[in-house]
Design an enzyme around this catalytic site. Structure first.
Site, PDB file in Angstrom:
ATOM      1  N   SER A 119      42.754  45.987  33.800  1.00 51.49           N
ATOM      2  CA  SER A 119      43.416  46.329  35.195  1.00 51.49           C
ATOM      3  C   SER A 119      43.947  47.763  35.267  1.00 51.49           C
ATOM      4  O   SER A 119      44.285  48.198  36.144  1.00 51.49           O
ATOM      5  CB  SER A 119      44.913  45.610  35.060  1.00 51.49           C
ATOM      6  OG  SER A 119      44.549  44.030  34.891  1.00 51.49           O
ATOM      7  N   HIS A 140      36.967  44.482  38.605  1.00 55.13           N
ATOM      8  CA  HIS A 140      38.570  43.976  38.680  1.00 55.13           C
ATOM      9  C   HIS A 140      38.645  42.902  39.782  1.00 55.13           C
ATOM     10  O   HIS A 140      38.893  43.318  40.820  1.00 55.13           O
ATOM     11  CB  HIS A 140      39.598  45.402  39.069  1.00 55.13           C
ATOM     12  CG  HIS A 140      40.883  45.101  39.031  1.00 55.13           C
ATOM     13  ND1 HIS A 140      41.865  45.528  39.444  1.00 55.13           N
ATOM     14  CD2 HIS A 140      41.372  44.291  37.943  1.00 55.13           C
ATOM     15  CE1 HIS A 140      43.092  45.085  39.118  1.00 55.13           C
ATOM     16  NE2 HIS A 140      42.743  44.283  38.253  1.00 55.13           N
ATOM     17  N   GLU A 152      37.778  44.902  43.055  1.00 59.44           N
ATOM     18  CA  GLU A 152      37.861  46.250  43.065  1.00 59.44           C
ATOM     19  C   GLU A 152      36.749  46.843  42.094  1.00 59.44           C
ATOM     20  O   GLU A 152      36.753  46.506  40.900  1.00 59.44           O
ATOM     21  CB  GLU A 152      39.150  46.814  42.399  1.00 59.44           C
ATOM     22  CG  GLU A 152      39.717  48.041  42.814  1.00 59.44           C
ATOM     23  CD  GLU A 152      41.208  48.279  42.336  1.00 59.44           C
ATOM     24  OE1 GLU A 152      41.385  47.428  41.675  1.00 59.44           O
ATOM     25  OE2 GLU A 152      41.850  49.307  43.051  1.00 59.44           O
ATOM     26  N   ASN A 190      46.489  48.388  41.256  1.00 58.57           N
ATOM     27  CA  ASN A 190      47.697  48.446  40.509  1.00 58.57           C
ATOM     28  C   ASN A 190      48.538  49.618  40.558  1.00 58.57           C
ATOM     29  O   ASN A 190      49.946  49.598  40.113  1.00 58.57           O
ATOM     30  CB  ASN A 190      47.380  48.015  39.253  1.00 58.57           C
ATOM     31  CG  ASN A 190      47.284  46.740  38.830  1.00 58.57           C
ATOM     32  OD1 ASN A 190      47.791  45.801  39.306  1.00 58.57           O
ATOM     33  ND2 ASN A 190      46.025  46.203  38.379  1.00 58.57           N
TER      34      ASN A 190
HETATM   35  P1  NAD Z   1      45.046  35.849  29.262  1.00 55.10           P
HETATM   36  O1  NAD Z   1      45.905  36.399  28.004  1.00 55.10           O
HETATM   37  O2  NAD Z   1      45.110  34.747  29.809  1.00 55.10           O
HETATM   38  O3  NAD Z   1      43.479  35.799  28.405  1.00 55.10           O
HETATM   39  C1  NAD Z   1      42.911  36.762  27.379  1.00 55.10           C
HETATM   40  C2  NAD Z   1      42.045  35.822  26.622  1.00 55.10           C
HETATM   41  O4  NAD Z   1      41.402  36.815  25.730  1.00 55.10           O
HETATM   42  C3  NAD Z   1      42.792  34.755  25.778  1.00 55.10           C
HETATM   43  O5  NAD Z   1      42.016  33.670  26.086  1.00 55.10           O
HETATM   44  C4  NAD Z   1      42.393  35.360  24.555  1.00 55.10           C
HETATM   45  O6  NAD Z   1      42.346  34.335  23.309  1.00 55.10           O
HETATM   46  C5  NAD Z   1      41.368  36.354  24.583  1.00 55.10           C
HETATM   47  N1  NAD Z   1      40.822  37.222  23.469  1.00 55.10           N
HETATM   48  C6  NAD Z   1      41.671  38.056  22.818  1.00 55.10           C
HETATM   49  N2  NAD Z   1      40.720  38.549  21.779  1.00 55.10           N
HETATM   50  C7  NAD Z   1      39.541  38.046  21.813  1.00 55.10           C
HETATM   51  C8  NAD Z   1      38.468  38.499  21.115  1.00 55.10           C
HETATM   52  N3  NAD Z   1      38.556  39.404  20.147  1.00 55.10           N
HETATM   53  N4  NAD Z   1      37.403  37.885  21.734  1.00 55.10           N
HETATM   54  C9  NAD Z   1      37.380  36.906  22.556  1.00 55.10           C
HETATM   55  N5  NAD Z   1      38.360  36.835  23.399  1.00 55.10           N
HETATM   56  C10 NAD Z   1      39.658  37.229  22.825  1.00 55.10           C
HETATM   57  O7  NAD Z   1      44.886  37.346  29.939  1.00 55.10           O
HETATM   58  P2  NAD Z   1      44.360  37.382  31.634  1.00 55.10           P
HETATM   59  O8  NAD Z   1      45.269  37.330  32.411  1.00 55.10           O
HETATM   60  O9  NAD Z   1      42.932  36.608  31.669  1.00 55.10           O
HETATM   61  O10 NAD Z   1      43.796  38.966  31.485  1.00 55.10           O
HETATM   62  C11 NAD Z   1      42.507  39.232  30.887  1.00 55.10           C
HETATM   63  C12 NAD Z   1      42.162  40.627  31.398  1.00 55.10           C
HETATM   64  O11 NAD Z   1      42.149  40.777  32.913  1.00 55.10           O
HETATM   65  C13 NAD Z   1      42.944  41.754  31.229  1.00 55.10           C
HETATM   66  O12 NAD Z   1      42.309  43.143  30.963  1.00 55.10           O
HETATM   67  C14 NAD Z   1      43.682  41.966  32.245  1.00 55.10           C
HETATM   68  O13 NAD Z   1      44.350  43.370  32.492  1.00 55.10           O
HETATM   69  C15 NAD Z   1      42.942  41.756  33.574  1.00 55.10           C
HETATM   70  N6  NAD Z   1      43.324  41.102  34.765  1.00 55.10           N
HETATM   71  C16 NAD Z   1      44.300  40.011  34.897  1.00 55.10           C
HETATM   72  C17 NAD Z   1      45.114  39.942  35.937  1.00 55.10           C
HETATM   73  C18 NAD Z   1      46.096  38.796  36.182  1.00 55.10           C
HETATM   74  O14 NAD Z   1      46.685  38.818  37.359  1.00 55.10           O
HETATM   75  N7  NAD Z   1      46.571  38.211  35.075  1.00 55.10           N
HETATM   76  C19 NAD Z   1      44.394  40.426  37.095  1.00 55.10           C
HETATM   77  C20 NAD Z   1      43.316  41.244  37.227  1.00 55.10           C
HETATM   78  C21 NAD Z   1      42.746  41.608  35.877  1.00 55.10           C
END
Ligand code: NAD
Length: 284
Positions: A119, A140, A152, A190
């Site tokens: 993000s 993104h 994005e 963001n």
């Molecule tokens: P989340 O916490 O739901 O999921 C993250 C996942 O990554 C977890 O399942 C975790 O176990 C896994 N993980 C951690 N370390 C790992 C490793 N070494 N190998 C493999 N998997 C691993 O988080 P999310 O909301 O899905 O966010 C993930 C990404 O997406 C982030 O970069 C976030 O900024 C981005 N993002 C999030 C949103 C949102 O609204 N939540 C929107 C756009 C982008």
């Protein structure tokens, strides 16, 4: 080359959604998390969402089976040696993402594009850690991925035109519209959204309004589909905090300083919907 197999690293909210929309577009998806159990949990979440679509008559049971059949869970990045395109969607932690990108660089074929769903972390910096910065790009997706139309696309300084076009093409295949953003802190969405959410937390901290009143005010007063605190819970307060830190450090401008209350909620483990408590409480 055409993408037949997509690798998705991180089976959380975003990764599972990305694997789902890819599989719905007819692409085989390999969903990786820290271990097989967590990757399987991500796949189970997809199963549940698809079951709801079947109940609502938006999809047939055969279609659901076909989509699920295209998603394989795996417990290690080594499973991505056969992937044609990879999207990493692990937690928003730069050290972690750096490690994942370098592991992917070693595991995946040299022609494979490594996209990151970050993000806020600079694509140029992540790309420079690999031997293929021309094939590293920001992709993104928005949350929830199956519902939100936008992707994005962020080009790092070294990202090639070929990588850019292939990424836009894949996003379109997955049914998404794209915009291009410069690789600057927060990109477009963001950079504008997070300061608003942070300010809503400041308004709560200063007692300007209650959680409910801040949300109703912004929803009805500015015609947003949901209030900023509801949205923050939905995104995850840890993710919101991480993005504010990047804006703050990346620009050096104090106007992006994360609200102390946001930090405290994260320290309490009140991360929003995913932990059952954030600004609101959630059941089940
Ligand atoms: P989340 O916490 O739901 O999921 C993250 C996942 O990554 C977890 O399942 C975790 O176990 C896994 N993980 C951690 N370390 C790992 C490793 N070494 N190998 C493999 N998997 C691993 O988080 P999310 O909301 O899905 O966010 C993930 C990404 O997406 C982030 O970069 C976030 O900024 C981005 N993002 C999030 C949103 C949102 O609204 N939540 C929107 C756009 C982008």
């Amino acid at each position: 080359m055409a993408t037949h197999v997509i690798g998705v690293v991180g089976a959380g909210q975003m990764g599972a959604g990305i694997a789902q929309v890819a599989a719905q577009a007819g692409i085989e998806a390999i969903l990786v998390d820290v271990d097989l159990a967590r990757a399987e949990a991500g796949r189970k979440g997809i199963d549940k969402r698809l079951a709801r679509s079947v109940e609502k008559g938006k999809m047939t049971a055969e279609e659901r089976d076909a989509v699920l059949g295209r998603i394989r869970a795996a417990g290690a990045i080594a499973a991505l040696a056969s992937a044609d395109f990879v999207v990493e969607a692990v937690s928003e932690d730069e050290k972690l993402k750096a490690r994942i990108l370098t592991d992917l660089d070693k595991t995946c074929r040299p022609d494979v594009i490594l996209a990151t769903n970050t993000s806020s972390i600079p694509i140029t910096r992540l790309g420079a850690l690999t031997s293929r910065p021309d094939r590293v790009i920001g992709m993104h997706f928005m949350n929830p991925v199956p519902v939100m139309e936008l992707v994005e696309v962020i080009r790092g300084l070294a990202t090639s035109d070929e990588t850019h076009h292939a990424t836009v093409e894949l996003a379109r295949r997955m049914g998404k519209k794209t915009v291009v953003a410069r690789d600057m802190p927060g990109f477009i969405v963001n950079r504008v959204l997070m300061p608003m959410i942070n300010e809503a937390v400041v308004a709560l901290y200063e007692g300007i309004g209650s959680v409910e009143d801040i949300d109703v005010a912004m929803k009805l007063g500015t015609n947003q589909p949901m209030g900023p605190l509801t949205l923050a819970d939905f995104i995850g307060l840890d993710t919101c905090l991480a993005i504010m830190e990047v804006l703050h450090h990346g620009t050096g401008d104090t106007k992006y300083r994360p609200c102390a209350l946001l930090r405290q909620y994260v320290e309490a483990g009140w991360l929003g919907r995913k932990t059952g408590r954030g600004f609101y409480k959630y059941e089940g």
